[in-house]
Design a protein around this motif. Sequence first.
Motif, short mmCIF file in Angstrom:
data_model
loop_
_atom_site.label_atom_id
_atom_site.label_comp_id
_atom_site.label_asym_id
_atom_site.label_seq_id
_atom_site.Cartn_x
_atom_site.Cartn_y
_atom_site.Cartn_z
N TYR A 7 30.44 47.60 42.41
CA TYR A 7 31.75 47.14 42.85
C TYR A 7 31.90 47.37 44.35
CZ TYR A 7 32.61 47.55 37.88
OH TYR A 7 32.52 47.42 36.52
N VAL A 8 32.78 46.61 44.93
CA VAL A 8 33.15 46.81 46.33
C VAL A 8 34.67 46.75 46.42
CG1 VAL A 8 32.98 44.36 46.96
CG2 VAL A 8 32.72 46.11 48.72
N LEU A 9 35.25 47.64 47.22
CA LEU A 9 36.67 47.60 47.51
C LEU A 9 36.85 46.91 48.84
CD1 LEU A 9 37.73 51.18 46.43
CD2 LEU A 9 38.53 49.05 45.42
N ALA A 10 37.69 45.89 48.86
CA ALA A 10 37.92 45.12 50.09
C ALA A 10 39.38 45.21 50.49
CB ALA A 10 37.53 43.66 49.86
N ASP A 11 39.61 45.31 51.79
CA ASP A 11 40.96 45.35 52.33
C ASP A 11 41.56 43.95 52.23
OD1 ASP A 11 43.25 45.44 53.96
OD2 ASP A 11 42.36 46.94 55.26
N CYS A 12 42.69 43.84 51.57
CA CYS A 12 43.36 42.54 51.39
C CYS A 12 44.64 42.44 52.19
CB CYS A 12 43.61 42.27 49.91
SG CYS A 12 44.79 43.42 49.15
N ALA A 13 44.91 43.39 53.07
CA ALA A 13 46.19 43.43 53.78
C ALA A 13 46.46 42.16 54.58
CB ALA A 13 46.23 44.65 54.70
N ARG A 14 45.44 41.58 55.15
CA ARG A 14 45.67 40.40 55.99
C ARG A 14 46.09 39.17 55.20
NH1 ARG A 14 40.59 37.41 58.49
NH2 ARG A 14 39.83 36.50 56.57
N VAL A 33 38.49 33.17 41.85
CA VAL A 33 37.72 34.41 42.01
C VAL A 33 38.58 35.57 41.51
CG1 VAL A 33 36.58 35.97 43.63
CG2 VAL A 33 36.42 33.49 43.96
N ALA A 34 38.05 36.31 40.56
CA ALA A 34 38.79 37.43 39.97
C ALA A 34 38.52 38.73 40.71
CB ALA A 34 38.41 37.59 38.51
N SER A 35 39.55 39.55 40.79
CA SER A 35 39.44 40.89 41.37
C SER A 35 40.38 41.80 40.60
CB SER A 35 39.80 40.86 42.85
OG SER A 35 41.15 40.46 43.03
N VAL A 36 40.26 43.08 40.86
CA VAL A 36 41.16 44.06 40.24
C VAL A 36 41.99 44.67 41.36
CG1 VAL A 36 41.29 46.20 38.90
CG2 VAL A 36 39.48 44.54 38.42
N PRO A 37 43.30 44.71 41.21
CA PRO A 37 44.15 45.31 42.25
C PRO A 37 43.78 46.77 42.50
CG PRO A 37 45.49 44.16 40.63
CD PRO A 37 44.10 44.21 40.09
N GLY A 38 43.79 47.15 43.76
CA GLY A 38 43.50 48.54 44.12
C GLY A 38 44.50 49.51 43.55
N LEU A 50 44.00 47.15 48.74
CA LEU A 50 42.63 46.99 48.28
C LEU A 50 42.51 46.08 47.06
CD1 LEU A 50 41.56 50.73 48.48
CD2 LEU A 50 41.01 48.92 50.12
N LEU A 51 41.41 45.35 47.01
CA LEU A 51 41.00 44.60 45.83
C LEU A 51 39.59 45.03 45.49
CD1 LEU A 51 42.16 40.97 46.70
CD2 LEU A 51 43.29 42.62 45.18
N ARG A 52 39.30 45.17 44.21
CA ARG A 52 37.95 45.55 43.78
C ARG A 52 37.25 44.32 43.22
NH1 ARG A 52 36.02 49.59 38.98
NH2 ARG A 52 36.36 47.72 37.76
N PHE A 53 36.04 44.09 43.71
CA PHE A 53 35.21 42.98 43.26
C PHE A 53 33.92 43.53 42.68
CE2 PHE A 53 37.74 41.33 46.73
CZ PHE A 53 38.17 40.10 46.25
#
Length: 73
Positions: A7-14, A33-38, A50-53
Amino acid sequence: MPEGAYYVLADCARLGFPTSRAAAMHLLETTGVASVPGSAFYRGAEGERLLRFCFAKDDGVLEEACRRIAALR
């Protein structure tokens, strides 16, 4: 061979959403594209950015997901 996932956590703030859940739902609805909310992993403001992919996928699937996410610009 170990069992598990990657998994990778990505910054989704922008993306400009008030919550990581809202960002995850927008991403799913607009790109498929599915992700899991941080917020599922962190409490407070940190989790909301954050979003986890999962990247335990075939290269072609990952490339297509990246192409779709990049189109959000």
